[in-house]
Design an enzyme around this catalytic site. Structure first.
Site, PDB file in Angstrom:
ATOM      1  N   PRO A   1       0.783  -1.227   0.000  1.00 39.79           N
ATOM      2  CA  PRO A   1       0.000   0.000   0.000  1.00 39.79           C
ATOM      3  C   PRO A   1       0.821   1.288   0.000  1.00 39.79           C
ATOM      4  O   PRO A   1       1.825   1.397   0.702  1.00 39.79           O
ATOM      5  CB  PRO A   1      -0.832  -0.099   1.279  1.00 39.79           C
ATOM      6  CG  PRO A   1      -0.190  -1.142   2.102  1.00 39.79           C
ATOM      7  CD  PRO A   1       0.478  -2.083   1.144  1.00 39.79           C
ATOM      8  N   ASN A   2       0.344   2.210  -0.806  1.00 41.86           N
ATOM      9  CA  ASN A   2       0.859   3.583  -0.923  1.00 41.86           C
ATOM     10  C   ASN A   2       2.170   3.699  -1.694  1.00 41.86           C
ATOM     11  O   ASN A   2       2.602   4.816  -1.984  1.00 41.86           O
ATOM     12  CB  ASN A   2       1.001   4.251   0.462  1.00 41.86           C
ATOM     13  CG  ASN A   2      -0.329   4.379   1.154  1.00 41.86           C
ATOM     14  OD1 ASN A   2      -1.266   4.914   0.575  1.00 41.86           O
ATOM     15  ND2 ASN A   2      -0.446   3.878   2.375  1.00 41.86           N
TER      16      ASN A   2
ATOM     17  N   ARG B   1       5.243  12.591  -2.137  1.00 44.20           N
ATOM     18  CA  ARG B   1       5.557  13.207  -0.837  1.00 44.20           C
ATOM     19  C   ARG B   1       6.698  12.429  -0.193  1.00 44.20           C
ATOM     20  O   ARG B   1       7.049  11.347  -0.619  1.00 44.20           O
ATOM     21  CB  ARG B   1       4.321  13.177   0.085  1.00 44.20           C
ATOM     22  CG  ARG B   1       3.215  14.080  -0.419  1.00 44.20           C
ATOM     23  CD  ARG B   1       2.132  14.231   0.612  1.00 44.20           C
ATOM     24  NE  ARG B   1       2.666  14.787   1.856  1.00 44.20           N
ATOM     25  CZ  ARG B   1       1.952  14.939   2.963  1.00 44.20           C
ATOM     26  NH1 ARG B   1       0.689  14.589   2.982  1.00 44.20           N
ATOM     27  NH2 ARG B   1       2.488  15.437   4.044  1.00 44.20           N
TER      28      ARG B   1
ATOM     29  N   TYR C   1      11.719   8.418   0.920  1.00 42.76           N
ATOM     30  CA  TYR C   1      11.520   7.407  -0.123  1.00 42.76           C
ATOM     31  C   TYR C   1      12.140   7.767  -1.472  1.00 42.76           C
ATOM     32  O   TYR C   1      12.041   6.989  -2.417  1.00 42.76           O
ATOM     33  CB  TYR C   1      10.020   7.134  -0.305  1.00 42.76           C
ATOM     34  CG  TYR C   1       9.354   6.632   0.962  1.00 42.76           C
ATOM     35  CD1 TYR C   1       9.758   5.426   1.536  1.00 42.76           C
ATOM     36  CD2 TYR C   1       8.353   7.363   1.585  1.00 42.76           C
ATOM     37  CE1 TYR C   1       9.171   4.970   2.705  1.00 42.76           C
ATOM     38  CE2 TYR C   1       7.749   6.910   2.751  1.00 42.76           C
ATOM     39  CZ  TYR C   1       8.163   5.716   3.303  1.00 42.76           C
ATOM     40  OH  TYR C   1       7.583   5.261   4.454  1.00 42.76           O
TER      41      TYR C   1
ATOM     42  N   ASN D   1       7.824  -5.901  -1.099  1.00 38.04           N
ATOM     43  CA  ASN D   1       7.851  -4.776  -0.170  1.00 38.04           C
ATOM     44  C   ASN D   1       6.416  -4.643   0.328  1.00 38.04           C
ATOM     45  O   ASN D   1       5.574  -4.043  -0.356  1.00 38.04           O
ATOM     46  CB  ASN D   1       8.314  -3.492  -0.866  1.00 38.04           C
ATOM     47  CG  ASN D   1       8.375  -2.330   0.121  1.00 38.04           C
ATOM     48  OD1 ASN D   1       7.844  -2.411   1.232  1.00 38.04           O
ATOM     49  ND2 ASN D   1       9.024  -1.251  -0.280  1.00 38.04           N
TER      50      ASN D   1
ATOM     51  N   ALA E   1       3.253  -0.887   4.680  1.00 31.96           N
ATOM     52  CA  ALA E   1       2.736  -0.857   6.059  1.00 31.96           C
ATOM     53  C   ALA E   1       2.321  -2.239   6.558  1.00 31.96           C
ATOM     54  O   ALA E   1       2.379  -2.519   7.764  1.00 31.96           O
ATOM     55  CB  ALA E   1       1.558   0.108   6.151  1.00 31.96           C
TER      56      ALA E   1
ATOM     57  N   GLU F   1      12.527  -9.876   1.198  1.00 35.37           N
ATOM     58  CA  GLU F   1      11.796  -8.683   1.632  1.00 35.37           C
ATOM     59  C   GLU F   1      12.650  -7.446   1.363  1.00 35.37           C
ATOM     60  O   GLU F   1      13.844  -7.443   1.654  1.00 35.37           O
ATOM     61  CB  GLU F   1      11.547  -8.827   3.137  1.00 35.37           C
ATOM     62  CG  GLU F   1      10.892  -7.637   3.805  1.00 35.37           C
ATOM     63  CD  GLU F   1      10.809  -7.818   5.324  1.00 35.37           C
ATOM     64  OE1 GLU F   1      11.397  -8.788   5.868  1.00 35.37           O
ATOM     65  OE2 GLU F   1      10.168  -6.979   5.976  1.00 35.37           O
TER      66      GLU F   1
ATOM     67  N   HIS G   1      12.767  -3.041   1.622  1.00 38.47           N
ATOM     68  CA  HIS G   1      12.223  -1.739   2.043  1.00 38.47           C
ATOM     69  C   HIS G   1      13.096  -0.641   1.480  1.00 38.47           C
ATOM     70  O   HIS G   1      14.331  -0.734   1.550  1.00 38.47           O
ATOM     71  CB  HIS G   1      12.172  -1.632   3.567  1.00 38.47           C
ATOM     72  CG  HIS G   1      11.283  -2.663   4.171  1.00 38.47           C
ATOM     73  ND1 HIS G   1       9.919  -2.573   4.110  1.00 38.47           N
ATOM     74  CD2 HIS G   1      11.573  -3.834   4.778  1.00 38.47           C
ATOM     75  CE1 HIS G   1       9.398  -3.654   4.676  1.00 38.47           C
ATOM     76  NE2 HIS G   1      10.376  -4.434   5.082  1.00 38.47           N
TER      77      HIS G   1
ATOM     78  N   ARG H   1      13.901   4.224  11.999  1.00 35.89           N
ATOM     79  CA  ARG H   1      12.726   5.111  12.011  1.00 35.89           C
ATOM     80  C   ARG H   1      11.922   4.863  13.295  1.00 35.89           C
ATOM     81  O   ARG H   1      12.485   4.564  14.330  1.00 35.89           O
ATOM     82  CB  ARG H   1      11.906   4.884  10.734  1.00 35.89           C
ATOM     83  CG  ARG H   1      12.719   5.214   9.461  1.00 35.89           C
ATOM     84  CD  ARG H   1      11.922   4.982   8.207  1.00 35.89           C
ATOM     85  NE  ARG H   1      10.748   5.846   8.153  1.00 35.89           N
ATOM     86  CZ  ARG H   1       9.756   5.701   7.272  1.00 35.89           C
ATOM     87  NH1 ARG H   1       9.820   4.714   6.375  1.00 35.89           N
ATOM     88  NH2 ARG H   1       8.722   6.517   7.278  1.00 35.89           N
TER      89      ARG H   1
HETATM   90  O1  CA2 Z   1      10.641   1.720   3.370  1.00 39.46           O
HETATM   91  C1  CA2 Z   1       9.755   1.062   2.822  1.00 39.46           C
HETATM   92  O2  CA2 Z   1       9.852   0.606   1.686  1.00 39.46           O
HETATM   93  C2  CA2 Z   1       8.427   0.839   3.550  1.00 39.46           C
HETATM   94  O3  CA2 Z   1       8.000  -0.489   3.272  1.00 39.46           O
HETATM   95  C3  CA2 Z   1       7.461   1.854   2.976  1.00 39.46           C
HETATM   96  C4  CA2 Z   1       6.122   1.877   3.688  1.00 39.46           C
HETATM   97  C5  CA2 Z   1       6.288   1.945   5.201  1.00 39.46           C
HETATM   98  O4  CA2 Z   1       5.017   1.812   5.831  1.00 39.46           O
HETATM   99  C6  CA2 Z   1       7.220   0.879   5.731  1.00 39.46           C
HETATM  100  O5  CA2 Z   1       7.365   1.043   7.123  1.00 39.46           O
HETATM  101  C7  CA2 Z   1       8.562   0.979   5.056  1.00 39.46           C
HETATM  102  C8  CA2 Z   1       5.288   3.080   3.259  1.00 39.46           C
HETATM  103  C9  CA2 Z   1       5.151   3.287   1.779  1.00 39.46           C
HETATM  104  C10 CA2 Z   1       4.435   4.567   1.577  1.00 39.46           C
HETATM  105  O6  CA2 Z   1       5.049   5.289   0.560  1.00 39.46           O
HETATM  106  C11 CA2 Z   1       4.776   6.619   0.456  1.00 39.46           C
HETATM  107  C12 CA2 Z   1       4.903   7.169  -0.773  1.00 39.46           C
HETATM  108  C13 CA2 Z   1       4.675   8.509  -0.957  1.00 39.46           C
HETATM  109  C14 CA2 Z   1       4.306   9.312   0.101  1.00 39.46           C
HETATM  110  C15 CA2 Z   1       4.186   8.761   1.350  1.00 39.46           C
HETATM  111  C16 CA2 Z   1       4.411   7.404   1.531  1.00 39.46           C
END
Ligand code: CA2
Length: 139
Positions: free
Chosen positions: A9-10, A17, A22, A73, A76, A97, A99, A106
């Site tokens: 997700p996301n 953002r 990221y 990946n 969340a 896996e 990230h 974090r």
């Molecule tokens: O670091 C990673 O790849 C994560 O898997 C990314 C997840 C986060 O919940 C994990 O703890 C670590 C979040 C991805 C959300 O990506 C975004 C993209 C644009 C703006 C905000 C978040």
């Protein structure tokens, strides 16, 4: 060798953002990068992204007998999903896996990963490069 790459997700919002965490590149750039890495390593990849836990479980189940490896990946869901862990255990497909960010440096809640319990390897904090290293593991 056939590899299924799953993004949770996301991650489709990449580049919009939080570029400090990221990176500045968007999700299309990530998908292009993964395809190029797979080609260079002579791997066949299928790319899948979903914001829905059940869809991710479905695609893992459907991978049984089809794919030789999974790169995931879980975003969340990394920190919450016993369902994704159980699906990976059920199919028994070797999994790496990934990230983008360094989850260990974090918030405290990002330090625990259910998927790590089954993953052969976890790569975190290397940005896009983490996906290349995950594919290289299978190559
Ligand atoms: O670091 C990673 O790849 C994560 O898997 C990314 C997840 C986060 O919940 C994990 O703890 C670590 C979040 C991805 C959300 O990506 C975004 C993209 C644009 C703006 C905000 C978040």
């Amino acid at each position: 060798m056939k590899i299924l790459v799953i993004n949770g997700p996301n991650l489709n919002m990449l580049g919009i953002r939080e570029p400090d965490i990221y990176g500045k590149q968007d999700f299309d750039a990530l998908q292009k990068y993964i395809r190029e890495c797979a080609d260079a390593l002579s791997l066949k990849v299928t790319l899948f992204q979903s914001n829905h836990e059940g869809e991710i479980v479905d695609v893992i189940q459907a991978a049984y007998g089809v794919y030789d490896g999974i790169v995931i990946n879980p975003a969340a869901y990394t920190h919450t999903s016993v369902a994704i862990l159980d699906a990976l255990k059920a199919v028994g497909i070797p999994t790496v896996e990934v990230h983008l960010s360094d989850v260990n440096s974090r918030e405290e809640f990002r330090r625990h990963s259910f998927v790590s319990l089954v993953a052969k390897k976890t790569i975190a904090g290397l940005g896009f490069e983490g996906y290349r290293q995950a594919l290289e593991y299978f190559a």
